[in-house]
Scaffold this active site. Sequence first.
Site, short mmCIF file in Angstrom:
data_model
loop_
_atom_site.label_atom_id
_atom_site.label_comp_id
_atom_site.label_asym_id
_atom_site.label_seq_id
_atom_site.Cartn_x
_atom_site.Cartn_y
_atom_site.Cartn_z
N ARG A 127 9.20 -4.83 37.91
CA ARG A 127 10.56 -5.17 37.43
C ARG A 127 11.06 -6.44 38.11
O ARG A 127 12.01 -7.07 37.63
CB ARG A 127 11.56 -4.05 37.74
CG ARG A 127 11.29 -2.65 37.17
CD ARG A 127 11.00 -2.66 35.71
NE ARG A 127 9.55 -2.71 35.48
CZ ARG A 127 8.99 -3.01 34.32
NH1 ARG A 127 9.73 -3.32 33.28
NH2 ARG A 127 7.68 -3.02 34.18
N GLN B 250 1.78 1.96 32.62
CA GLN B 250 3.21 2.25 32.63
C GLN B 250 3.54 3.61 32.02
O GLN B 250 4.67 3.86 31.59
CB GLN B 250 3.99 1.14 31.91
CG GLN B 250 3.85 -0.22 32.57
CD GLN B 250 4.71 -1.27 31.91
OE1 GLN B 250 5.93 -1.29 32.06
NE2 GLN B 250 4.09 -2.16 31.16
N ASP C 108 5.35 1.41 18.96
CA ASP C 108 5.60 0.78 20.26
C ASP C 108 5.55 1.85 21.36
O ASP C 108 5.70 3.04 21.10
CB ASP C 108 6.98 0.12 20.24
CG ASP C 108 7.20 -0.80 21.43
OD1 ASP C 108 6.21 -1.14 22.11
OD2 ASP C 108 8.37 -1.16 21.68
N GLU C 109 5.33 1.41 22.60
CA GLU C 109 5.29 2.30 23.78
C GLU C 109 4.35 3.48 23.53
O GLU C 109 4.68 4.64 23.80
CB GLU C 109 6.70 2.80 24.12
CG GLU C 109 7.72 1.71 24.41
CD GLU C 109 7.50 1.03 25.77
OE1 GLU C 109 6.48 1.32 26.44
OE2 GLU C 109 8.33 0.18 26.15
N LYS D 216 5.77 -8.11 24.59
CA LYS D 216 5.26 -7.23 23.54
C LYS D 216 6.25 -7.09 22.38
O LYS D 216 5.84 -7.05 21.22
CB LYS D 216 4.91 -5.86 24.11
CG LYS D 216 6.09 -5.02 24.56
CD LYS D 216 5.64 -3.67 25.07
CE LYS D 216 6.81 -2.82 25.52
NZ LYS D 216 7.73 -2.48 24.43
N THR D 217 7.55 -6.99 22.67
CA THR D 217 8.53 -6.85 21.59
C THR D 217 8.50 -8.09 20.70
O THR D 217 8.60 -8.01 19.48
CB THR D 217 9.94 -6.63 22.17
OG1 THR D 217 9.91 -5.51 23.05
CG2 THR D 217 10.95 -6.38 21.06
#
Length: 742
Positions: free
Chosen positions: A621, A256, A225-226, A38-39
Amino acid sequence: MSAPTKKSILANLNPRQREAVETTEGALLILAGPGSGKTRVIAHRIAYLVREKRVHPRRILAVTFTNKAAKEMRDRVHALVGEEAGSDITLGTFHGVCARILRVDGEAVGIERSFTIYDSSDQIAAVKRALADMGLDSKRVAPRAVLSAISRAKSELQGPRQFAALVADYFQEVTSRVYLRYQELLEESNALDFDDILLKVVELYQERQDVLEKYAERWGYVHIDEFQDTNIAQYILAKQWASAHGNICVVGDPDQSIYAWRAADIRNILNFENDFPDTKVVILDQNYRSTQTILDTAHSVISLNKQRKEKNLWTENAAGLPVVVHEAYDHEDEATFVTEEIQRLVRENDVAYRDVAVMYRTNAQSRPMEEALVRRSVPYRLIGGTRFYERREVKDLLAYLRLIQNPFDAVAMMRVINKPSRGIGDRTLAELARWSREKKIPPYAALQVVAETERDSPDAVDGPTSAHPFRKRTAGALLLFLGLVNELIELSKTETLSALLDTLIDRTDYKPYIMADEDGEDRWENVQELRAVVLQYDELKSEHALASFLEDVALITDVDEMDASDSVTLITLHAAKGLEFPVVFIAGLEEGILPHMRSLESGNPEQLEEERRLCYVGMTRAKQRLYLVRAFRRAFGGHNPPSRFLADIPPDLVTQSERAAQAEMLTPRRYRHVARDDAETPAVPADSFAAGDRVRHPKFGEGIVVSSEPSGMDYQVVIAFQGEAGIKKLLLSFAPLEKIEA
């Protein structure tokens, strides 16, 4: 640096990523699964706007949550568009961007440009002053709990008067009065706290349409973002910034969303399409991090949530190894398994210590992990927390125990003499330290002098005397403490160590003292974990137990710093978000741990869904290997059923650990339960054990049976093992014991 072309900007992006980058007009919701890049997509979208769409960098806004994330975003954007163009883009955290807005336009709502930003310690100090101004005792009303309530109110755009109109209990009523005074103190000091920085910009835009239009027209392209972590204030800001043009790109993943306790509202991302009806949704479901097996395992857990948007993560990576599920006997055995398995992976596979993370739900769970790693000389680093024996409540109780063992320990005495508060202020402590130094005796001996003086001269006038410098009221408080210490010293000669600790906690009212803190429940769990350690010394004679315990703890806390460049990471699941590791162990997969007891007791299905999301975050993770570990029982929690999340995983995705499989092959279960009328009598073991029998355990080695007695529906066997394993109490139905014939 040559300018990137359209082809180079879109190169190496998958079809979904390219679709997100090339969608530049209107509202765009990017649902980005973990490990989906995503980044990278946000950075390339900004570069595409600048290089292909010829948007001036000054017209672009990109906001995220942490300085680390903002720096990573900035570095990627600069690499794509160059530092000169990149420097014109407004890119930073919510708080950083809003602080800059207030420096320029805050005077429109009465905020001077020279305002100060109060950090957390400044805020606590202001709350304490507000409490004092209201005539309230900060020892009875926890400042951190009050500040937390004020912060949540501000995140929901509630000022002091709006909050006061909604009070429902005594604590909220007190908080509402403190909130009003707290805000007055901030204004008197020309200061803002972190929540004000957001709240005041919302107010600025609401009160000054011209200011809102200036920023909304300037930032023609907004990126958040987020987005699943936004609170109400941040959501309103996002809408205000996009109010002139509707060109807003939000990126996030409802699966998340794990920060409800910070006032994050998952509804912001779930309901985004309601506020922006023409939203285009792009799902980034190709994962570049994990094996397909890990992704399928994680999906089997998260798919049962109702508050989510469906996506099935897939990867071109290999299917990978099955997820390892291991059941340990207790939390010590759990830590031993994790440590030994890490050592095996490092020894037999291409794995370094730095590749491994051990994750857990609560900070208290780190204690057995830390000790097991230290015992086996495995380097580790603790992220997002304090080492167990350095935590405030643990250090307090250890100081009390040190004082009982050695009352002349001045450092221990000065730490706890007024913890919890017993009316001995800083001035008295300074005077006690000065006077004891002058007499060249430790503080404990100085208190004995005070006691003797007061005993011999009970009718002496109040005030400092030639014998000691304290007034009678102060001397009385000091002597109450001395009496408590002496009482505990005597108890230590006869009581078990756990009984001594229990009495200490009870006589000092230590539990209510720490439970008054905002994080009191977590601190109490650490106390319970310390008690679990202490229990292991109850087999020793009273005169040896305390000294042995303190010596062992000192060896752990004073161990030389290990090389952190290649070390295992210990981290809570909350802190692990955004990270990745080749090997991940998730410990404590039990009901009451993960999911946490608070979510089970609340009766709120939304809290249980957040626990499920927390487990999902931990699982995703892992890149190559994932271990899900639970303990059959915990010292402070008794028997814990397996986490419901384990039952959600299809059997074909998991396997037993090698140790469990070997143990089962070595020693199959020896008895079965039978129907009976007397529920207090356990079934008769197929193989009986008696005191003196020699046995072998696959982990603890050889030992001698001390006793074997009924325990509920089972038998408890007490065995003295050779070496460091020592005395162990095992349930016969669970313990893989093999009798060694004479």
